[in-house]
Design an enzyme around this catalytic site. Structure first.
Site, PDB file in Angstrom:
ATOM      1  N   LYS A 269      46.682  38.489  29.955  1.00  0.00           N
ATOM      2  CA  LYS A 269      45.752  39.624  30.031  1.00  0.00           C
ATOM      3  C   LYS A 269      45.539  39.909  31.504  1.00  0.00           C
ATOM      4  O   LYS A 269      45.184  39.004  32.272  1.00  0.00           O
ATOM      5  CB  LYS A 269      44.427  39.274  29.351  1.00  0.00           C
ATOM      6  CG  LYS A 269      43.343  40.347  29.563  1.00  0.00           C
ATOM      7  CD  LYS A 269      42.047  39.982  28.849  1.00  0.00           C
ATOM      8  CE  LYS A 269      40.927  40.944  29.234  1.00  0.00           C
ATOM      9  NZ  LYS A 269      39.655  40.598  28.552  1.00  0.00           N
TER      10      LYS A 269
ATOM     11  N   ASP B  80      43.656  42.126  34.275  1.00  0.00           N
ATOM     12  CA  ASP B  80      42.427  42.914  34.456  1.00  0.00           C
ATOM     13  C   ASP B  80      42.512  43.816  35.689  1.00  0.00           C
ATOM     14  O   ASP B  80      43.542  43.841  36.384  1.00  0.00           O
ATOM     15  CB  ASP B  80      41.234  41.944  34.520  1.00  0.00           C
ATOM     16  CG  ASP B  80      39.987  42.503  33.852  1.00  0.00           C
ATOM     17  OD1 ASP B  80      39.874  43.729  33.698  1.00  0.00           O
ATOM     18  OD2 ASP B  80      39.092  41.695  33.505  1.00  0.00           O
TER      19      ASP B  80
ATOM     20  N   TRP C 149      41.165  49.434  31.590  1.00  0.00           N
ATOM     21  CA  TRP C 149      39.939  50.042  31.056  1.00  0.00           C
ATOM     22  C   TRP C 149      40.094  51.522  30.696  1.00  0.00           C
ATOM     23  O   TRP C 149      39.100  52.254  30.597  1.00  0.00           O
ATOM     24  CB  TRP C 149      38.764  49.896  32.038  1.00  0.00           C
ATOM     25  CG  TRP C 149      38.639  48.564  32.684  1.00  0.00           C
ATOM     26  CD1 TRP C 149      38.892  47.342  32.122  1.00  0.00           C
ATOM     27  CD2 TRP C 149      38.233  48.293  34.043  1.00  0.00           C
ATOM     28  NE1 TRP C 149      38.663  46.343  33.037  1.00  0.00           N
ATOM     29  CE2 TRP C 149      38.258  46.891  34.221  1.00  0.00           C
ATOM     30  CE3 TRP C 149      37.833  49.105  35.107  1.00  0.00           C
ATOM     31  CZ2 TRP C 149      37.913  46.281  35.431  1.00  0.00           C
ATOM     32  CZ3 TRP C 149      37.486  48.508  36.308  1.00  0.00           C
ATOM     33  CH2 TRP C 149      37.531  47.108  36.465  1.00  0.00           C
ATOM     34  N   GLY C 150      41.341  51.991  30.551  1.00  0.00           N
ATOM     35  CA  GLY C 150      41.537  53.392  30.180  1.00  0.00           C
ATOM     36  C   GLY C 150      41.321  54.375  31.315  1.00  0.00           C
ATOM     37  O   GLY C 150      41.339  55.586  31.087  1.00  0.00           O
ATOM     38  N   VAL C 151      41.147  53.880  32.544  1.00  0.00           N
ATOM     39  CA  VAL C 151      40.764  54.796  33.632  1.00  0.00           C
ATOM     40  C   VAL C 151      41.843  55.817  33.956  1.00  0.00           C
ATOM     41  O   VAL C 151      41.548  56.936  34.337  1.00  0.00           O
ATOM     42  CB  VAL C 151      40.349  54.051  34.922  1.00  0.00           C
ATOM     43  CG1 VAL C 151      39.050  53.289  34.719  1.00  0.00           C
ATOM     44  CG2 VAL C 151      41.433  53.117  35.416  1.00  0.00           C
ATOM     45  N   ASP C 152      43.106  55.447  33.823  1.00  0.00           N
ATOM     46  CA  ASP C 152      44.169  56.379  34.192  1.00  0.00           C
ATOM     47  C   ASP C 152      44.995  56.767  32.965  1.00  0.00           C
ATOM     48  O   ASP C 152      46.209  56.917  33.071  1.00  0.00           O
ATOM     49  CB  ASP C 152      45.057  55.730  35.282  1.00  0.00           C
ATOM     50  CG  ASP C 152      45.512  56.756  36.316  1.00  0.00           C
ATOM     51  OD1 ASP C 152      45.030  57.904  36.257  1.00  0.00           O
ATOM     52  OD2 ASP C 152      46.357  56.405  37.166  1.00  0.00           O
TER      53      ASP C 152
ATOM     54  N   ASP D 206      40.258  33.534  29.032  1.00  0.00           N
ATOM     55  CA  ASP D 206      39.920  34.695  29.866  1.00  0.00           C
ATOM     56  C   ASP D 206      39.540  34.216  31.269  1.00  0.00           C
ATOM     57  O   ASP D 206      39.978  33.138  31.714  1.00  0.00           O
ATOM     58  CB  ASP D 206      38.809  35.516  29.180  1.00  0.00           C
ATOM     59  CG  ASP D 206      38.849  36.997  29.557  1.00  0.00           C
ATOM     60  OD1 ASP D 206      38.370  37.339  30.655  1.00  0.00           O
ATOM     61  OD2 ASP D 206      39.351  37.819  28.764  1.00  0.00           O
ATOM     62  N   ASP D 207      38.750  34.979  31.972  1.00  0.00           N
ATOM     63  CA  ASP D 207      38.425  34.703  33.375  1.00  0.00           C
ATOM     64  C   ASP D 207      37.730  33.344  33.532  1.00  0.00           C
ATOM     65  O   ASP D 207      37.175  32.810  32.568  1.00  0.00           O
ATOM     66  CB  ASP D 207      37.526  35.827  33.908  1.00  0.00           C
ATOM     67  CG  ASP D 207      37.605  35.968  35.431  1.00  0.00           C
ATOM     68  OD1 ASP D 207      38.200  35.101  36.102  1.00  0.00           O
ATOM     69  OD2 ASP D 207      37.067  36.972  35.934  1.00  0.00           O
TER      70      ASP D 207
ATOM     71  N   ARG E 201      44.429  48.606  27.283  1.00  0.00           N
ATOM     72  CA  ARG E 201      43.041  48.955  26.986  1.00  0.00           C
ATOM     73  C   ARG E 201      42.854  50.446  27.206  1.00  0.00           C
ATOM     74  O   ARG E 201      43.319  50.986  28.204  1.00  0.00           O
ATOM     75  CB  ARG E 201      42.113  48.142  27.880  1.00  0.00           C
ATOM     76  CG  ARG E 201      41.915  46.695  27.387  1.00  0.00           C
ATOM     77  CD  ARG E 201      40.793  46.611  26.356  1.00  0.00           C
ATOM     78  NE  ARG E 201      39.573  47.104  26.982  1.00  0.00           N
ATOM     79  CZ  ARG E 201      38.811  46.355  27.792  1.00  0.00           C
ATOM     80  NH1 ARG E 201      39.087  45.098  28.003  1.00  0.00           N
ATOM     81  NH2 ARG E 201      37.739  46.879  28.358  1.00  0.00           N
TER      82      ARG E 201
ATOM     83  N   ASP F  14      34.791  47.944  28.730  1.00  0.00           N
ATOM     84  CA  ASP F  14      34.531  46.768  27.886  1.00  0.00           C
ATOM     85  C   ASP F  14      33.644  47.095  26.685  1.00  0.00           C
ATOM     86  O   ASP F  14      32.671  47.835  26.808  1.00  0.00           O
ATOM     87  CB  ASP F  14      33.812  45.678  28.697  1.00  0.00           C
ATOM     88  CG  ASP F  14      34.765  44.942  29.631  1.00  0.00           C
ATOM     89  OD1 ASP F  14      35.953  45.303  29.706  1.00  0.00           O
ATOM     90  OD2 ASP F  14      34.297  43.994  30.294  1.00  0.00           O
TER      91      ASP F  14
END
Ligand SMILES: *[C@@H]1O[C@H](CO)[C@@H](O)[C@H](O)[C@H]1NC(C)=O
Ligand SMILES: *[C@@H]1O[C@H](CO)[C@@H](O)[C@H](O)[C@H]1NC(C)=O
Ligand SMILES: *[C@@H]1O[C@H](CO)[C@@H](O)[C@H](O)[C@H]1NC(C)=O
Ligand SMILES: *[C@@H]1O[C@H](CO)[C@@H](O)[C@H](O)[C@H]1NC(C)=O
Ligand SMILES: *[C@@H]1O[C@H](CO)[C@@H](O)[C@H](O)[C@H]1NC(C)=O
Length: 428
Positions: free
Chosen positions: A181, A183, A217-220, A106-107, A234, A238
């Site tokens: 992945k 982000d 993050w499911g925002v759109d 990951d990051d 996603r 998180d």
């Protein structure tokens, strides 16, 4: 670079669904044949109208991805030693043989770009470079995942890939990376629908088949569009290692069940099993529901140092088989009862005319929870054999009209229901 017209694929999938997504759609036709044991409500309860219609079509993700990711346990404290030791542990524990093959960094692996603008692995923590790590991982029969961000910086303020998609994808491919992945931090307010497709094009143009894990993050509402863009998306913010977070996320992810299918999965985020913030019962519920929801099963604990209970949960091959079932239909919440709906039945179709059924007690006291055939879309006269996937045994041979069990507080039972009818035995 000329952009491939993304609409070509969707028009084709509308006109020629069988030709494009034949492999995905065929198993469902078995259910659309409406075997006699199904009630007319079945296809409403398990709506799959969007199944298989939006696939990225890079050949990956025929079942949800399985593996490990560094973030939930290590956050930024990673290096090539811990990644290699994790790969070793996936092999020595047998988890790799059970399907956990992606080893995902990951990051925090990359502090900077060089003067040519290329991403450079941290010379202190990854002194041998990512290619050497990929060789090591591949030598064990595993796959290597990496992380970047559809913004100018990653969430931990390392270089992002926005406007560097082509160079970065080529670099990942040159390192033999298998998974990205991607982000959503520092995104300049540009909509995800504009920032995520360029990386799909870049990965495709690299010529290497790379799993594309979208993390906006499911925002759109990515279920509505990301199937054409990535192999998973996603659906939520998180996860954190708590019962409140896990249950909230399960409910949010449930909303998008009809959009999942082979090639593209809803992603309610990585597993917290084994990280200490939940009880054994709660982790068992977390794992059961993630498996049933066809979520990616990405372990988030330190696999070099698991307790026996953590290992028992993560290595339950019958639960994993529900997740990896070839039908690929996301299970969902089909009935709630009790104050605040804490007594829950979740279920989903499996291949071979079977159903996965979970009885989940989200209340604070043990309670008998009952699944009625009506709630599962089965004719109430049908006889069902019931196998308990945590006890690893048949618990009923001839259940009719309903099945109930006493479930501890915050625990979850997971079963496979196999309808027992003459007509069915003749079919198979
Ligand atoms: C590598 O990371 C692990 C996990 O954070 C840590 O325990 C170990 O000390 C690190 N090793 C080196 C050489 O930095
Ligand atoms: C690129 O996209 C095409 C069209 O969807 C697909 O057939 C091909 O397998 C993809 N290639 C890679 C390397 O992902
Ligand atoms: C974890 O998630 C829950 C539910 O979203 C939230 O209420 C809580 O504040 C989070 N905890 C941490 C430490 O972020
Ligand atoms: C292993 O995990 C236990 C908790 O389960 C912890 O107390 C211990 O410090 C860990 N050991 C190592 C070497 O990380
Ligand atoms: C859930 O099932 C119970 C019986 O087990 C039934 O009384 C109730 O109406 C059902 N609830 C919903 C929302 O379907």
């Amino acid at each position: 670079m000329a952009k491939r017209n993304i609409f070509t694929l969707s028009v084709f999938t509308l006109i020629l669904p069988l030709a494009i997504a034949g492999r995905a759609i065929v198993p469902l036709l078995q259910f659309q044949d409406k075997p006699s044991f199904l009630s007319p409500t079945f296809s409403r309860i398990f709506d799959t109208s969007m199944y298989g219609t939006l696939q990225l079509n890079n050949g990956l993700a025929q079942t949800p991805q399985m593996g490990w990711n560094s973030w939930n346990f290590f956050a930024c404290d990673i290096n090539e030693t811990v990644i290699k030791e994790t790969a070793d542990a996936l092999i020595s524990t047998g988890l790799a043989d059970l399907g956990y093959v992606y080893v995902n960094i990951d990051d925090c692996w990359c502090p900077t770009r060089n003067s040519e603008g290329q991403l450079v692995p941290d010379p202190k923590t990854f002194p041998s470079g990512i290619k050497a790590l990929a060789d090591y991982i591949h030598g064990k029969g595993l796959k290597l995942g990496i992380y970047s961000d559809a913004g100018v910086f990653t969430c931990q303020v390392r270089p992002g890939s926005l406007y560097h998609e082509s160079d970065d994808a080529k670099l990942f491919a040159s390192w033999d990376v298998d998974y990205l992945k991607y982000d959503n931090c520092y995104n300049l307010g540009i909509p995800p629908k504009d920032r995520y497709p360029p990386m799909r094009e870049a990965l495709n143009a690299s010529g290497r088949t790379i799993f594309y894990s979208i993390c906006e993050w499911g925002v759109d509402d990515p279920a509505l569009w990301a199937g054409k863009v990535g192999n998973s998306w996603r659906t939520t913010d998180d996860i954190n290692d708590s019962w409140a977070s896990m249950t909230t996320i399960a409910d949010l992810n449930d909303k998008w069940a009809s959009y999942a299918g082979p090639g593209g999965w809803n992603d309610p985020d990585m597993l917290e099993v084994g990280n200490g913030g939940m009880s054994y019962q709660e982790y068992r519920a977390h794992f059961s529901i993630w498996a049933l929801m066809k979520a990616p099963l990405l372990i988030g604990c330190d696999v070099r140092n698991m307790t026996a209970e953590t290992y028992e949960i993560l290595s339950n091959d019958e639960v994993i088989a529900v997740n990896q079932d070839s039908l690929g239909v996301q299970g969902r919440k089909v009935n709630v009862s009790g104050t605040d709906g804490v007594y829950q039945v979740w279920a989903g179709p499996l291949s071979g005319h079977r159903l996965a059924v979970a009885l989940w007690n989200r209340g604070s006291k043990a309670k008998t929870i009952t699944a009625k055939w009506e709630a599962l879309g089965l004719q109430s006269s049908i006889t069902v054999a019931v196998r308990d996937l945590w006890q690893h045994k048949e618990v009923a041979e001839n259940a009719v009209s309903s099945f109930g069990a006493l479930v501890d507080a915050h625990d979850c039972h997971l079963y496979i229901f196999t309808p027992q009818t003459e007509s069915l035995r003749n079919v198979f």
